[in-house]
Write a protein that holds these residues in place. Structure first.
Motif, PDB file in Angstrom:
ATOM      1  N   SER A 118       0.812  -1.199   0.000  1.00 25.19           N
ATOM      2  CA  SER A 118       0.000   0.000   0.000  1.00 25.19           C
ATOM      3  C   SER A 118       0.860   1.270   0.000  1.00 25.19           C
ATOM      4  O   SER A 118       0.576   2.234  -0.720  1.00 25.19           O
ATOM      5  CB  SER A 118      -0.950  -0.060   1.204  1.00 25.19           C
ATOM      6  N   ALA A 119       1.952   1.259   0.771  1.00 26.20           N
ATOM      7  CA  ALA A 119       2.857   2.416   0.779  1.00 26.20           C
ATOM      8  C   ALA A 119       3.472   2.618  -0.607  1.00 26.20           C
ATOM      9  O   ALA A 119       3.622   3.750  -1.078  1.00 26.20           O
ATOM     10  CB  ALA A 119       3.953   2.233   1.829  1.00 26.20           C
ATOM     11  N   ALA A 120       3.812   1.505  -1.275  1.00 28.78           N
ATOM     12  CA  ALA A 120       4.401   1.598  -2.611  1.00 28.78           C
ATOM     13  C   ALA A 120       3.406   2.217  -3.591  1.00 28.78           C
ATOM     14  O   ALA A 120       3.763   3.053  -4.426  1.00 28.78           O
ATOM     15  CB  ALA A 120       4.829   0.214  -3.096  1.00 28.78           C
ATOM     16  N   VAL A 121       2.145   1.821  -3.466  1.00 32.75           N
ATOM     17  CA  VAL A 121       1.110   2.369  -4.349  1.00 32.75           C
ATOM     18  C   VAL A 121       0.988   3.886  -4.132  1.00 32.75           C
ATOM     19  O   VAL A 121       0.951   4.657  -5.088  1.00 32.75           O
ATOM     20  CB  VAL A 121      -0.249   1.660  -4.105  1.00 32.75           C
ATOM     21  N   GLU A 122       0.963   4.311  -2.866  1.00 35.26           N
ATOM     22  CA  GLU A 122       0.839   5.751  -2.582  1.00 35.26           C
ATOM     23  C   GLU A 122       2.045   6.521  -3.123  1.00 35.26           C
ATOM     24  O   GLU A 122       1.913   7.607  -3.683  1.00 35.26           O
ATOM     25  CB  GLU A 122       0.689   6.012  -1.077  1.00 35.26           C
ATOM     26  N   GLU A 123       3.225   5.942  -2.950  1.00 38.07           N
ATOM     27  CA  GLU A 123       4.429   6.624  -3.434  1.00 38.07           C
ATOM     28  C   GLU A 123       4.424   6.738  -4.958  1.00 38.07           C
ATOM     29  O   GLU A 123       4.782   7.770  -5.512  1.00 38.07           O
ATOM     30  CB  GLU A 123       5.685   5.877  -2.946  1.00 38.07           C
ATOM     31  N   LEU A 124       3.984   5.673  -5.634  1.00 36.62           N
ATOM     32  CA  LEU A 124       3.931   5.746  -7.095  1.00 36.62           C
ATOM     33  C   LEU A 124       2.864   6.739  -7.553  1.00 36.62           C
ATOM     34  O   LEU A 124       3.058   7.458  -8.540  1.00 36.62           O
ATOM     35  CB  LEU A 124       3.710   4.357  -7.706  1.00 36.62           C
ATOM     36  N   LEU A 125       1.762   6.797  -6.829  1.00 32.21           N
ATOM     37  CA  LEU A 125       0.739   7.797  -7.155  1.00 32.21           C
ATOM     38  C   LEU A 125       1.323   9.205  -7.019  1.00 32.21           C
ATOM     39  O   LEU A 125       1.132  10.062  -7.873  1.00 32.21           O
ATOM     40  CB  LEU A 125      -0.478   7.646  -6.227  1.00 32.21           C
ATOM     41  N   ARG A 126       2.046   9.415  -5.935  1.00 28.18           N
ATOM     42  CA  ARG A 126       2.658  10.734  -5.696  1.00 28.18           C
ATOM     43  C   ARG A 126       3.696  11.054  -6.775  1.00 28.18           C
ATOM     44  O   ARG A 126       3.663  12.111  -7.405  1.00 28.18           O
ATOM     45  CB  ARG A 126       3.354  10.766  -4.323  1.00 28.18           C
ATOM     46  N   TYR A 127       4.607  10.117  -6.961  1.00 29.70           N
ATOM     47  CA  TYR A 127       5.759  10.338  -7.832  1.00 29.70           C
ATOM     48  C   TYR A 127       5.337  10.534  -9.297  1.00 29.70           C
ATOM     49  O   TYR A 127       5.848  11.407  -9.996  1.00 29.70           O
ATOM     50  CB  TYR A 127       6.690   9.139  -7.690  1.00 29.70           C
ATOM     51  N   LEU A 128       4.379   9.738  -9.747  1.00 28.08           N
ATOM     52  CA  LEU A 128       4.004   9.816 -11.165  1.00 28.08           C
ATOM     53  C   LEU A 128       2.925  10.864 -11.428  1.00 28.08           C
ATOM     54  O   LEU A 128       2.854  11.420 -12.525  1.00 28.08           O
ATOM     55  CB  LEU A 128       3.526   8.447 -11.661  1.00 28.08           C
ATOM     56  N   ASN A 129       2.065  11.109 -10.447  1.00 30.57           N
ATOM     57  CA  ASN A 129       0.978  12.071 -10.596  1.00 30.57           C
ATOM     58  C   ASN A 129       0.486  12.198 -12.046  1.00 30.57           C
ATOM     59  O   ASN A 129       0.693  13.216 -12.713  1.00 30.57           O
ATOM     60  CB  ASN A 129       1.411  13.444 -10.077  1.00 30.57           C
ATOM     61  N   ILE A 130      -0.149  11.140 -12.524  1.00 29.68           N
ATOM     62  CA  ILE A 130      -0.480  11.070 -13.954  1.00 29.68           C
ATOM     63  C   ILE A 130      -1.510  12.104 -14.420  1.00 29.68           C
ATOM     64  O   ILE A 130      -1.617  12.363 -15.608  1.00 29.68           O
ATOM     65  CB  ILE A 130      -0.957   9.657 -14.345  1.00 29.68           C
ATOM     66  N   THR A 131      -2.262  12.695 -13.503  1.00 28.61           N
ATOM     67  CA  THR A 131      -3.200  13.750 -13.918  1.00 28.61           C
ATOM     68  C   THR A 131      -2.389  15.041 -14.077  1.00 28.61           C
ATOM     69  O   THR A 131      -2.495  15.966 -13.284  1.00 28.61           O
ATOM     70  CB  THR A 131      -4.308  13.943 -12.867  1.00 28.61           C
ATOM     71  N   HIS A 132      -1.573  15.053 -15.126  1.00 27.86           N
ATOM     72  CA  HIS A 132      -0.517  16.071 -15.236  1.00 27.86           C
ATOM     73  C   HIS A 132      -0.962  17.385 -15.870  1.00 27.86           C
ATOM     74  O   HIS A 132      -0.134  18.259 -16.088  1.00 27.86           O
ATOM     75  CB  HIS A 132       0.691  15.491 -15.989  1.00 27.86           C
ATOM     76  N   SER A 133      -2.252  17.504 -16.201  1.00 27.87           N
ATOM     77  CA  SER A 133      -2.615  18.804 -16.780  1.00 27.87           C
ATOM     78  C   SER A 133      -3.227  19.729 -15.733  1.00 27.87           C
ATOM     79  O   SER A 133      -3.727  20.803 -16.060  1.00 27.87           O
ATOM     80  CB  SER A 133      -3.525  18.636 -17.991  1.00 27.87           C
ATOM     81  N   GLY A 134      -3.163  19.310 -14.470  1.00 27.03           N
ATOM     82  CA  GLY A 134      -3.565  20.209 -13.392  1.00 27.03           C
ATOM     83  C   GLY A 134      -5.072  20.263 -13.180  1.00 27.03           C
ATOM     84  O   GLY A 134      -5.851  19.939 -14.058  1.00 27.03           O
ATOM     85  N   ARG A 135      -5.462  20.634 -11.969  1.00 23.18           N
ATOM     86  CA  ARG A 135      -6.891  20.883 -11.711  1.00 23.18           C
ATOM     87  C   ARG A 135      -7.150  22.310 -12.147  1.00 23.18           C
ATOM     88  O   ARG A 135      -6.317  23.197 -11.923  1.00 23.18           O
ATOM     89  CB  ARG A 135      -7.215  20.740 -10.231  1.00 23.18           C
ATOM     90  N   ARG A 136      -8.294  22.542 -12.746  1.00 19.13           N
ATOM     91  CA  ARG A 136      -8.607  23.879 -13.257  1.00 19.13           C
ATOM     92  C   ARG A 136      -9.759  24.480 -12.459  1.00 19.13           C
ATOM     93  O   ARG A 136     -10.767  23.806 -12.241  1.00 19.13           O
ATOM     94  CB  ARG A 136      -9.001  23.776 -14.738  1.00 19.13           C
ATOM     95  N   ARG A 137      -9.604  25.735 -12.073  1.00 19.51           N
ATOM     96  CA  ARG A 137     -10.624  26.382 -11.250  1.00 19.51           C
ATOM     97  C   ARG A 137     -10.756  27.859 -11.605  1.00 19.51           C
ATOM     98  O   ARG A 137      -9.940  28.407 -12.359  1.00 19.51           O
ATOM     99  CB  ARG A 137     -10.256  26.268  -9.765  1.00 19.51           C
ATOM    100  N   LEU A 138     -11.754  28.474 -10.962  1.00 16.71           N
ATOM    101  CA  LEU A 138     -12.049  29.872 -11.209  1.00 16.71           C
ATOM    102  C   LEU A 138     -12.345  30.552  -9.872  1.00 16.71           C
ATOM    103  O   LEU A 138     -13.129  30.023  -9.078  1.00 16.71           O
ATOM    104  CB  LEU A 138     -13.296  29.922 -12.114  1.00 16.71           C
ATOM    105  N   ALA A 139     -11.736  31.701  -9.631  1.00 14.51           N
ATOM    106  CA  ALA A 139     -11.997  32.420  -8.372  1.00 14.51           C
ATOM    107  C   ALA A 139     -13.347  33.129  -8.453  1.00 14.51           C
ATOM    108  O   ALA A 139     -13.611  33.856  -9.408  1.00 14.51           O
ATOM    109  CB  ALA A 139     -10.891  33.429  -8.105  1.00 14.51           C
ATOM    110  N   LEU A 140     -14.211  32.900  -7.458  1.00 14.18           N
ATOM    111  CA  LEU A 140     -15.524  33.553  -7.434  1.00 14.18           C
ATOM    112  C   LEU A 140     -15.466  34.891  -6.715  1.00 14.18           C
ATOM    113  O   LEU A 140     -16.277  35.766  -6.928  1.00 14.18           O
ATOM    114  CB  LEU A 140     -16.554  32.655  -6.740  1.00 14.18           C
ATOM    115  N   GLU A 141     -14.501  34.988  -5.796  1.00 17.24           N
ATOM    116  CA  GLU A 141     -14.309  36.225  -5.043  1.00 17.24           C
ATOM    117  C   GLU A 141     -12.817  36.520  -5.017  1.00 17.24           C
ATOM    118  O   GLU A 141     -12.028  35.662  -5.380  1.00 17.24           O
ATOM    119  CB  GLU A 141     -14.780  36.045  -3.586  1.00 17.24           C
ATOM    120  N   ASP A 142     -12.449  37.690  -4.550  1.00 19.59           N
ATOM    121  CA  ASP A 142     -11.033  37.972  -4.357  1.00 19.59           C
ATOM    122  C   ASP A 142     -10.519  37.043  -3.255  1.00 19.59           C
ATOM    123  O   ASP A 142     -11.154  36.920  -2.204  1.00 19.59           O
ATOM    124  CB  ASP A 142     -10.826  39.426  -3.916  1.00 19.59           C
ATOM    125  N   ILE A 143      -9.405  36.416  -3.507  1.00 14.53           N
ATOM    126  CA  ILE A 143      -8.852  35.500  -2.509  1.00 14.53           C
ATOM    127  C   ILE A 143      -7.419  35.901  -2.222  1.00 14.53           C
ATOM    128  O   ILE A 143      -6.587  35.948  -3.133  1.00 14.53           O
ATOM    129  CB  ILE A 143      -8.864  34.047  -3.035  1.00 14.53           C
TER     130      ILE A 143
END
Ligand code: SF4
Lengths: 410, 64
Positions: A281-306
């Motif tokens: 399980s630790a190996a799976v988490e590390e590979l998830l972290r290291y490879l982070n295959i969702t490489h185009s980023g999360r996309r969002r929009l600010a609704l208020e000044d932050i």
């Protein structure tokens, strides 16, 4: 309209930027450089707009957990990934691009099968799928493409069973899914693929409504569509999302993870030598972290000044949250986060995102990966790449990172 | 240690159940349920980790 001075700067870095040649696992060097600058950065994207780019782990978690940050793809200023993605996501509404409270209401309609105990109950059947595919591989010719023979069928079989989609139709939905997750698909192509998949699922939902079985589509058909809570089309779009997300991501984690392990023989040896579920399980988490295959980023929009660390993201401005570099943030992970170390404590990684939109299927993905990583290399201890790593083609253009083919032998 | 959970916030990611099954469970829809609000000291680390990884900030800890 407010216009800030940075907005008019012409020399903003282009995003996405290329990965370093020769190293398929590391995020683009330009992201590393941005992470070491003290302030938030702006980047230029495909449509000429200049959203914020978040590279630091703590900032990424703060913003993804902030209700003033919206996932609504129809908001002007939303930093779309490409013209194709823009057209595709705007042509269908799913909980992925809604904000709370609507998001929570819709998402809860499909969370039941992903509860830990339900997913754990699937472990034996996932183990059987994995073992059968390995038997087939061992009985067949070599070299073989691990993607087609192993990595893709596993999540595909699992998500089909869960949704109640006949696996015999996998050619159809794998073909369309490929178009949906490609960054350079033309807008018409993405919309056509999404529509074709939704048509297919809508028909299936109609069948399930008259002859329900024990699966998620039947549940949606009976509990949501028949009661008028949802239209059949909306339920079909939900199915498209789960079907596409369910196999593209895990398939890439299996193939790219295998490549990463083959390139790190000491890590592979540790994994092969253990039967301890905690180590796996630790190996799976590390590979998830290291490879982070969702490489185009999360996309969002600010609704208020932050305000964040002394800087202000204005209402209406786009934000790209780059998990692939946040997962390498030395402030957040012990040791050298640019190294693969399967004994590292990586549980706080953001490969599944963070905040209310965090991946719904993560318990299932985890079990699939744990079964694969604890079985494949033990059953085929001599598994090896059948070609040079420089011969492989990587999904630089994909929404999800990975390899197109992985020829292996043993 | 006293634990509280905010069910309306929970997004059913299951991470708390995975880390501390002695303390957290999920209902039929995957929403967090508390098995005990005063976990054994043996589970404190796992509970802290659950609160840290919870994507929805739905787990709160207080010193007793
Ligand atoms: S970790 Fe948080 S969001 Fe996930 S099930 Fe537990 S309480 Fe809910």
């Amino acid at each position: 309209m407010t216009e800030t001075t940075t907005d008019t700067a012409v020399d903003l870095p282009q995003h996405p930027s290329p990965r370093a040649t020769g190293c398929p696992f590391d995020p683009p060097p330009a992201l590393h450089a941005l992470q070491s600058t003290p302030s938030l950065s702006r980047v230029r994207i495909w449509d000429g707009s200049s959203p914020w780019l978040v590279t630091r782990y703590d900032q990424l978690r703060a913003l993804l957990g902030d209700p003033r940050v919206s996932a609504d793809v129809n908001g002007p200023g939303y930093p779309h990934r490409s013209a194709g993605q823009k057209a595709g996501s705007q042509s269908r509404r799913t909980f992925l691009n809604m904000d709370d409270p609507e998001h929570a209401r819709i998402r809860r309609m499909v969370t039941a099968p992903f509860a830990i105990k339900k997913v754990e109950a699937l472990r034996p059947s996932i183990q059987k799928i994995v073992d059968d595919l390995i038997d087939e591989m061992l009985a067949g010719p070599k070299p073989v493409d691990l993607v087609q023979a192993f990595a893709l069928p596993i999540p595909s079989l699992v998500i089909c069973a869960l949704l109640g989609v006949p696996y015999e139709d996998h050619d159809l939905f794998q073909r369309h899914t490929k178009v949906i997750v490609k960054r350079d698909s033309a807008p018409e192509e993405t919309v056509a693929a999404t529509t074709a998949l939704a048509d297919y699922l809508e028909e299936l939902l109609a069948t399930k409504q008259s002859r329900p079985e024990d699966d998620l589509l039947s549940e949606l058909a009976i509990k949501r569509v028949a009661t008028g809570e949802m239209t059949r089309r909306e339920a079909a779009h939900m199915g498209v999302l789960l079907l596409a997300a369910g196999h593209e991501t895990t398939a890439n984690m299996i193939a790219l993870g295998t490549l990463a392990l083959l390139e790190h023989p000491d890590q592979l040896a540790t994994l092969r030598g253990t039967e301890d579920p905690k180590t796996v399980s630790a190996a799976v988490e590390e590979l998830l972290r290291y490879l982070n295959i969702t490489h185009s980023g999360r996309r969002r929009l600010a609704l208020e000044d932050i305000e964040i660390d002394g800087q202000v993201i204005r209402a209406g401005e786009g934000i790209i949250l780059a998990g692939e570099i946040a997962n390498r943030d030395p402030e957040a992970f012990a040791g050298n986060p640019d190294e693969l170390d399967i004994t590292r404590d990586s549980r706080r990684h953001v490969a599944f995102g963070f905040g209310v939109h965090q991946c719904l299927g993560q318990p299932l993905a985890r079990v699939e990966l744990q079964v694969v990583y604890s079985t494949l290399y033990r059953r085929i201890p001599t598994l090896a790449l059948a070609t040079g790593i420089d011969q492989l083609e990587f999904k630089h253009d994909g929404l999800v990172y990975g390899v197109y083919e992985l020829p292996v032998t043993w | 240690m006293r634990v509280t959970v905010d069910q309306p916030k929970c997004v059913a990611s299951g991470q708390c159940v995975m880390l501390a099954p002695e303390v957290f469970d999920q209902d039929d829809d995957g929403i967090v349920e508390l098995l005990t609000d005063t976990p054994d000291t043996a589970h404190h680390e796992d509970v802290k980790e659950s609160a840290a990884v919870c994507p929805a900030a739905a787990i709160h800890l207080a010193e007793k």
